[in-house]
Design a protein around this motif. Structure first.
Motif, mmCIF file in Angstrom:
data_model
loop_
_atom_site.group_PDB
_atom_site.id
_atom_site.type_symbol
_atom_site.label_atom_id
_atom_site.label_comp_id
_atom_site.label_asym_id
_atom_site.label_seq_id
_atom_site.Cartn_x
_atom_site.Cartn_y
_atom_site.Cartn_z
ATOM 1 N N ARG A 206 9.885 10.048 -1.846
ATOM 2 C CA ARG A 206 8.592 9.107 -1.204
ATOM 3 C C ARG A 206 8.979 7.542 -1.740
ATOM 4 O O ARG A 206 9.280 7.477 -3.113
ATOM 5 C CB ARG A 206 7.163 9.528 -1.778
ATOM 6 C CG ARG A 206 6.837 10.865 -1.197
ATOM 7 C CD ARG A 206 5.612 11.409 -1.782
ATOM 8 N NE ARG A 206 5.407 12.783 -1.588
ATOM 9 C CZ ARG A 206 4.663 13.463 -2.065
ATOM 10 N NH1 ARG A 206 3.719 13.023 -3.091
ATOM 11 N NH2 ARG A 206 4.429 14.807 -2.018
ATOM 12 N N MET A 207 8.401 6.672 -1.062
ATOM 13 C CA MET A 207 8.451 5.108 -1.517
ATOM 14 C C MET A 207 7.681 4.815 -2.425
ATOM 15 O O MET A 207 8.010 3.976 -3.438
ATOM 16 C CB MET A 207 8.344 4.340 -0.011
ATOM 17 C CG MET A 207 9.431 4.353 0.868
ATOM 18 S SD MET A 207 11.265 4.362 0.370
ATOM 19 C CE MET A 207 11.162 2.376 -0.231
ATOM 20 N N SER A 208 6.502 5.636 -2.743
ATOM 21 C CA SER A 208 5.844 5.262 -4.064
ATOM 22 C C SER A 208 6.166 5.807 -5.100
ATOM 23 O O SER A 208 5.839 5.163 -6.252
ATOM 24 C CB SER A 208 4.439 6.052 -3.616
ATOM 25 O OG SER A 208 4.537 7.422 -3.343
ATOM 26 N N ALA A 209 7.340 6.386 -5.102
ATOM 27 C CA ALA A 209 8.184 6.999 -6.391
ATOM 28 C C ALA A 209 9.286 5.782 -6.696
ATOM 29 O O ALA A 209 9.863 6.025 -7.759
ATOM 30 C CB ALA A 209 8.710 8.337 -6.129
ATOM 31 N N GLN A 210 9.427 5.006 -5.668
ATOM 32 C CA GLN A 210 10.718 4.227 -5.966
ATOM 33 C C GLN A 210 10.520 3.303 -7.264
ATOM 34 O O GLN A 210 11.425 3.299 -7.946
ATOM 35 C CB GLN A 210 10.598 3.092 -4.526
ATOM 36 C CG GLN A 210 11.231 3.667 -3.559
ATOM 37 C CD GLN A 210 12.859 3.795 -3.736
ATOM 38 O OE1 GLN A 210 13.458 2.820 -3.664
ATOM 39 N NE2 GLN A 210 13.467 4.829 -3.505
ATOM 40 N N VAL A 211 9.416 2.686 -7.514
ATOM 41 C CA VAL A 211 9.260 1.900 -8.643
ATOM 42 C C VAL A 211 9.364 2.615 -9.884
ATOM 43 O O VAL A 211 10.551 2.080 -10.959
ATOM 44 C CB VAL A 211 7.877 1.142 -8.802
ATOM 45 C CG1 VAL A 211 7.856 0.285 -10.132
ATOM 46 C CG2 VAL A 211 7.988 0.016 -7.629
ATOM 47 N N PRO A 212 8.843 3.684 -10.355
ATOM 48 C CA PRO A 212 8.821 4.473 -11.565
ATOM 49 C C PRO A 212 10.253 5.050 -11.621
ATOM 50 O O PRO A 212 10.658 4.956 -12.716
ATOM 51 C CB PRO A 212 8.007 5.472 -11.649
ATOM 52 C CG PRO A 212 7.359 5.689 -10.133
ATOM 53 C CD PRO A 212 7.512 4.290 -9.590
ATOM 54 N N MET B 193 0.882 -1.057 0.083
ATOM 55 C CA MET B 193 -0.037 -0.032 0.113
ATOM 56 C C MET B 193 0.823 1.203 -0.166
ATOM 57 O O MET B 193 0.469 2.373 -0.792
ATOM 58 C CB MET B 193 -0.883 -0.056 1.303
ATOM 59 C CG MET B 193 -1.808 -0.994 1.253
ATOM 60 S SD MET B 193 -3.209 -0.798 -0.120
ATOM 61 C CE MET B 193 -4.230 0.492 0.606
ATOM 62 N N VAL B 194 1.829 1.381 0.853
ATOM 63 C CA VAL B 194 2.631 2.669 1.139
ATOM 64 C C VAL B 194 3.654 2.668 -0.210
ATOM 65 O O VAL B 194 3.873 3.724 -0.670
ATOM 66 C CB VAL B 194 3.692 2.419 2.232
ATOM 67 C CG1 VAL B 194 4.727 3.283 2.396
ATOM 68 C CG2 VAL B 194 2.952 2.382 3.710
ATOM 69 N N THR B 195 4.233 1.606 -1.062
ATOM 70 C CA THR B 195 4.818 2.085 -2.009
ATOM 71 C C THR B 195 4.071 1.664 -3.563
ATOM 72 O O THR B 195 4.522 1.766 -4.592
ATOM 73 C CB THR B 195 5.850 0.869 -2.184
ATOM 74 O OG1 THR B 195 5.500 -0.561 -2.144
ATOM 75 C CG2 THR B 195 6.623 0.746 -0.915
ATOM 76 N N ASP B 196 2.761 1.922 -3.432
ATOM 77 C CA ASP B 196 1.863 1.695 -4.595
ATOM 78 C C ASP B 196 2.437 3.090 -5.476
ATOM 79 O O ASP B 196 2.038 4.256 -5.049
ATOM 80 C CB ASP B 196 0.423 1.907 -3.963
ATOM 81 C CG ASP B 196 -0.548 1.752 -5.242
ATOM 82 O OD1 ASP B 196 -0.045 1.939 -6.477
ATOM 83 O OD2 ASP B 196 -1.837 1.576 -5.167
ATOM 84 N N PRO B 197 2.711 2.851 -6.614
ATOM 85 C CA PRO B 197 3.337 3.914 -7.348
ATOM 86 C C PRO B 197 2.283 4.925 -7.768
ATOM 87 O O PRO B 197 2.445 6.106 -8.233
ATOM 88 C CB PRO B 197 3.867 3.107 -8.903
ATOM 89 C CG PRO B 197 4.124 1.822 -8.097
ATOM 90 C CD PRO B 197 2.954 1.395 -7.343
#
Length: 322
Positions: free
Chosen positions: A92-98, A30-34
């Motif tokens: 933010r951790m949600s920006a990690q994947v992209p 949930m937290v890392t959801d892009p």
């Protein structure tokens, strides 16, 4: 009244049991959801208002439990857990994947020349520096001079490490040289994270009792937190930087890849992204966000202070950062 949401939901803690890996994995998915990166400032501020109002005992009319948890996870994805400040978007951790899929894909594609290695390692470590500062533990600010010195030390050390590994790889088979970016990233994480969080190592991070009461600051807790973060970050890089090179090494021998070499970069970026979607939350879940250690593991003066002010406390808790 029967339709009003209960005030007994503990949104200070994650929705799922953080004592289990599966509970932590659900939390970090949930937290890392892009998709959270795309949320507007208005949506983030609205989520913050819902969370803060609920904590203050004010329930928005018609608010459901699922809506409350959704607001809590939007809030957690964008606001620092210790300072409450809105975090820089790419940190933010949600920006990690992209972000990581783009940078890592390019690092794996453009690894053959020294200028390319230097440039992409610098880009990667600059991004990591932003992430490490944004997700630091504690609420004490860093001065501009401290931040600048930490950034220069971290990025220089990481780039020098990458170049050293690249020079060693020239005498190895081509498939081995493809793994130079991973080795460089793993080594660089051991340099970048402690440098960007050096203030914590020097002055300590806040440690709390089980009720959330602040007991003091501990450098020993900071060391444990940083080691856990380094392990998690290296773990995140393993699938994204180890699996695509093997696949690409096989694909580049195929006729269609030889005919359309321009596909190399996008295919590599796509493979990295697929790995990161799962590796990021699963590796964040290796250790609880709210980490703990025995009072006996703290500094002697802090142990004595805790024995005097909170004699029944045997374990302290702290935000390890991400």
């Amino acid at each position: 009244m029967s339709g009003e949401l209960s005030l007994n939901i503990d949104i200070k803690e994650p929705r799922w049991d953080q004592g289990t890996f599966m509970g932590r994995a659900k939390h970090f998915f949930m937290v890392t959801d892009p998709r959270n990166v795309l949320l507007s400032s208005e949506t983030l501020d609205e989520a913050r208002m819902v969370v803060e109002d609920y904590r203050a005992g004010n329930v928005k009319p018609g608010l459901t439990e699922d809506e409350l948890w959704r607001a809590k996870y939007i809030y957690d994805s964008a606001f620092h857990p210790d300072t409450g400040e809105k975090m820089f978007v790419i940190g933010r951790m949600s920006a990690q994947v992209p972000m990581n899929m783009s940078i890592t894909g390019c690092m794996l594609t453009f690894y053959r020349t020294t200028p390319a290695v230097v440039f992409w390692q610098w880009v990667n470590q600059s991004f990591n520096a932003v992430v490490n500062y944004t997700n630091r533990s504690g609420d004490a600010p860093m001065t501009v001079n401290q931040l600048g010195a930490a950034y220069v030390s971290a990025t220089t050390g990481a780039v020098v490490t990458a170049l050293g590994l690249k020079s060693l790889a020239t005498r190895l088979p081509p498939i081995v040289s493809r793994f130079v970016p991973f080795a460089a990233v793993a080594a660089a994480n051991c340099i970048n994270i402690p440098f960007m969080r050096q203030r914590e190592l020097k002055y300590g991070i806040p440690v709390l009792d089980e009720n959330g009461n602040r007991l003091g600051e501990s450098a020993n807790a900071a060391k444990q937190a940083i080691v856990q973060v380094v392990v998690s970050r290296i773990g995140m890089a393993v699938p994204a930087m180890a699996i695509p090179p093997v696949i690409m090494n096989a694909l580049e021998k195929k006729a269609f890849m030889k005919r359309f070499p321009i596909l190399n970069a996008p295919v590599q970026v796509g493979l990295v992204g697929l790995c990161l979607v799962f590796a990021t939350p699963l590796c964040c879940a290796l250790f609880p966000q709210k980490s703990s250690m025995s009072v006996s593991g703290l500094e002697a003066d802090l142990q004595e202070r805790i024995r005097q002010t909170s004699p029944n406390t045997t374990t302290v808790y702290f935000n390890k950062g991400l």
